[in-house]
Scaffold this active site. Structure first.
Site, PDB file in Angstrom:
ATOM      1  N   TYR A  53      70.745   4.062  81.502  1.00 32.66           N
ATOM      2  CA  TYR A  53      70.968   5.047  80.176  1.00 32.66           C
ATOM      3  C   TYR A  53      71.583   6.637  80.706  1.00 32.66           C
ATOM      4  CZ  TYR A  53      69.110   1.688  77.340  1.00 32.66           C
ATOM      5  OH  TYR A  53      68.519   0.705  76.486  1.00 32.66           O
ATOM      6  N   SER A 235      69.679  -2.257  67.987  1.00 35.07           N
ATOM      7  CA  SER A 235      71.008  -2.168  67.258  1.00 35.07           C
ATOM      8  C   SER A 235      70.395  -3.285  66.273  1.00 35.07           C
ATOM      9  CB  SER A 235      72.336  -2.963  68.320  1.00 35.07           C
ATOM     10  OG  SER A 235      72.146  -2.578  69.852  1.00 35.07           O
ATOM     11  N   LEU A 237      71.255  -1.347  63.022  1.00 33.99           N
ATOM     12  CA  LEU A 237      72.537  -1.620  62.656  1.00 33.99           C
ATOM     13  C   LEU A 237      73.558  -1.458  63.299  1.00 33.99           C
ATOM     14  CD1 LEU A 237      70.964   2.308  61.204  1.00 33.99           C
ATOM     15  CD2 LEU A 237      71.200  -0.031  60.546  1.00 33.99           C
ATOM     16  N   GLY A 238      74.470  -2.424  63.784  1.00 35.10           N
ATOM     17  CA  GLY A 238      75.183  -2.806  64.955  1.00 35.10           C
ATOM     18  C   GLY A 238      76.343  -1.595  65.318  1.00 35.10           C
ATOM     19  N   PHE A 239      75.192  -0.774  66.340  1.00 36.89           N
ATOM     20  CA  PHE A 239      75.889   0.371  66.586  1.00 36.89           C
ATOM     21  C   PHE A 239      77.030   1.539  65.449  1.00 36.89           C
ATOM     22  CE2 PHE A 239      75.549  -0.908  70.683  1.00 36.89           C
ATOM     23  CZ  PHE A 239      75.611  -0.203  71.627  1.00 36.89           C
ATOM     24  N   GLY A 240      76.029   1.611  64.404  1.00 39.01           N
ATOM     25  CA  GLY A 240      76.347   1.478  63.283  1.00 39.01           C
ATOM     26  C   GLY A 240      77.573   0.837  62.358  1.00 39.01           C
ATOM     27  N   LEU A 242      76.575  -0.903  60.173  1.00 42.25           N
ATOM     28  CA  LEU A 242      75.693  -1.942  59.400  1.00 42.25           C
ATOM     29  C   LEU A 242      75.348   0.111  58.588  1.00 42.25           C
ATOM     30  CD1 LEU A 242      74.363  -4.517  60.611  1.00 42.25           C
ATOM     31  CD2 LEU A 242      76.272  -4.801  59.249  1.00 42.25           C
ATOM     32  N   THR A 243      76.047   0.825  58.723  1.00 43.14           N
ATOM     33  CA  THR A 243      75.756   1.861  58.106  1.00 43.14           C
ATOM     34  C   THR A 243      77.156   2.706  57.041  1.00 43.14           C
ATOM     35  OG1 THR A 243      76.688   3.901  59.174  1.00 43.14           O
ATOM     36  CG2 THR A 243      74.589   3.310  59.895  1.00 43.14           C
ATOM     37  N   LYS A 245      79.573   3.701  57.146  1.00 40.50           N
ATOM     38  CA  LYS A 245      80.710   4.532  58.199  1.00 40.50           C
ATOM     39  C   LYS A 245      82.444   4.602  58.710  1.00 40.50           C
ATOM     40  CE  LYS A 245      78.388   5.559  62.197  1.00 40.50           C
ATOM     41  NZ  LYS A 245      77.340   6.960  63.075  1.00 40.50           N
TER      42      LYS A 245
END
Length: 353
Positions: A53, A235, A237-240, A242-243, A245
């Site tokens: 990372y 993950s 939120l599925g890399f975002g 599932l927000t 946006k």
């Protein structure tokens, strides 16, 4: 936030953990330290990182996340004893020649050296949970679907990997070991070899788990249950996706402020940004709104309240995102809503598997 025992180990972890792979790329040092401070205030004591990372992985930021965490520990030495620190040794090269010269085999000496390098960057004497980031063999991970026998090659085996990890445990550099991105066969094999040879037993597996990726539900969950191995779900939120946006604009590179799937071309080429993954995310997000929930609330609650999950790793780039993720903790999903979630899954299957 109450803690729970991780597998059969002596570690006790919080059911929400903080994933840190954005630190050093999307999140600078000062902001990262503020997020770490607030996470601790909110009761989160599981911190997860990795030698490779930040993400997207680049030679220039290799080890950056561990370095930022190490600076936080140096600045606040009292917090080290309050947290469970998890990190990972990268597996065989996946297009990253800056890690061990792009070695195609994770050898025992690599594991030893990687751990010592992580300890130095983290400015600590011991790693609480040391994980192998991905298998040292062909496995259909990171969006792969099928196992391909033609891709099997001679690699350092499980016993040799465990003996290297055993050395680190005996030297007091590692407390507990785990795996990541593993298969049912891999988990069972690590357990069998450990028991046969008197070597350290894995306490956890860190695998993707989200509404758009539930491959774990069909086989690996049974293994984890019967063998008492904890799932660290990443993950959620599925890399975002599932927000909500991305529901309107999609993964639009002209709007990088939306998040990493819009900001980074390399991530748009991966599983979470597949067109069918966005289709599925939009369906789940609409379902959440129909039931009076935000998409993130439903997606997180799906993991938070799932018997399969020991801890859900949330990744954030701001204090506001952190607060929202923790605020979703009390949310519960009705049997009717869970049935509707499953109906979408079986209609669309797992687009980001």
């Amino acid at each position: 936030m109450q803690t729970l025992r991780l597998g059969l180990s002596d570690l006790h972890i919080t059911p929400i953990g903080l994933g840190t792979m954005t630190f050093g790329e999307q999140v600078g040092t000062e902001q990262a330290h503020a997020i770490l401070d607030r996470a601790l205030d909110l009761g989160i004591t599981l911190l997860d990182t990795a030698e490779m990372y930040s993400v997207p992985a680049r030679a220039e930021t290799f080890g950056a996340t561990e370095t930022i965490l190490g600076q936080w520990f140096a600045k606040r030495p009292e917090v080290r004893q309050k947290v469970v620190l998890a990190t990972k040794v990268a597996g065989p090269s996946r297009g990253m020649p800056w890690i061990r010269g792009g070695a195609a085999d994770l050898k025992p000496e690599h594991i030893i050296q990687a751990c010592e390098d992580s300890l130095r960057r983290l400015q600590t004497e011991v790693i609480d949970l040391y994980q192998i980031h991905w298998p040292n063999r062909h496995v259909p991970a990171f969006g792969g679907i099928y196992f391909d026998p033609s891709k099997v090659s001679e690699q350092t085996g499980i016993e040799a990997q465990l003996r290297a990890l055993d050395q680190l445990v005996r030297e007091g550099k590692v407390r507990t070991i785990g795996l990541s991105n593993e298969s049912p066969w891999g988990v069972m094999s690590f357990i069998k070899v450990a028991e046969q040879m008197g070597l350290p037993r894995i306490a956890s597996v860190q695998n993707p788990y989200a509404l758009v990726n539930r491959t774990l539900d069909n086989g690996l969950d049974e293994v984890l249950f019967h063998e008492q191995v904890g799932l660290l779900a990443y993950s959620p939120l599925g890399f975002g996706s599932l927000t909500g946006k991305y529901d309107g604009p999609g993964f639009d590179p002209a709007q990088p402020q939306l998040g990493r799937l819009a900001q980074f071309e390399t991530m748009r080429k991966q599983r979470w940004a597949r067109p069918e993954a966005l289709v599925a995310a939009r369906r789940y997000n609409a379902l959440a709104r129909e039931h009076g929930l935000t998409p993130a609330q439903m997606a997180l609650a799906f993991c938070y309240r799932n018997w399969r999950v020991a801890s859900t790793l949330i990744g954030v780039t701001s204090l506001a995102q952190l607060e929202d993720c923790v605020a979703a903790w009390p949310t519960t999903l009705s049997p009717e809503l869970l049935a509707a979630i499953d109906a979408i899954r079986w209609e669309l299957r797992d687009p980001a598997q």
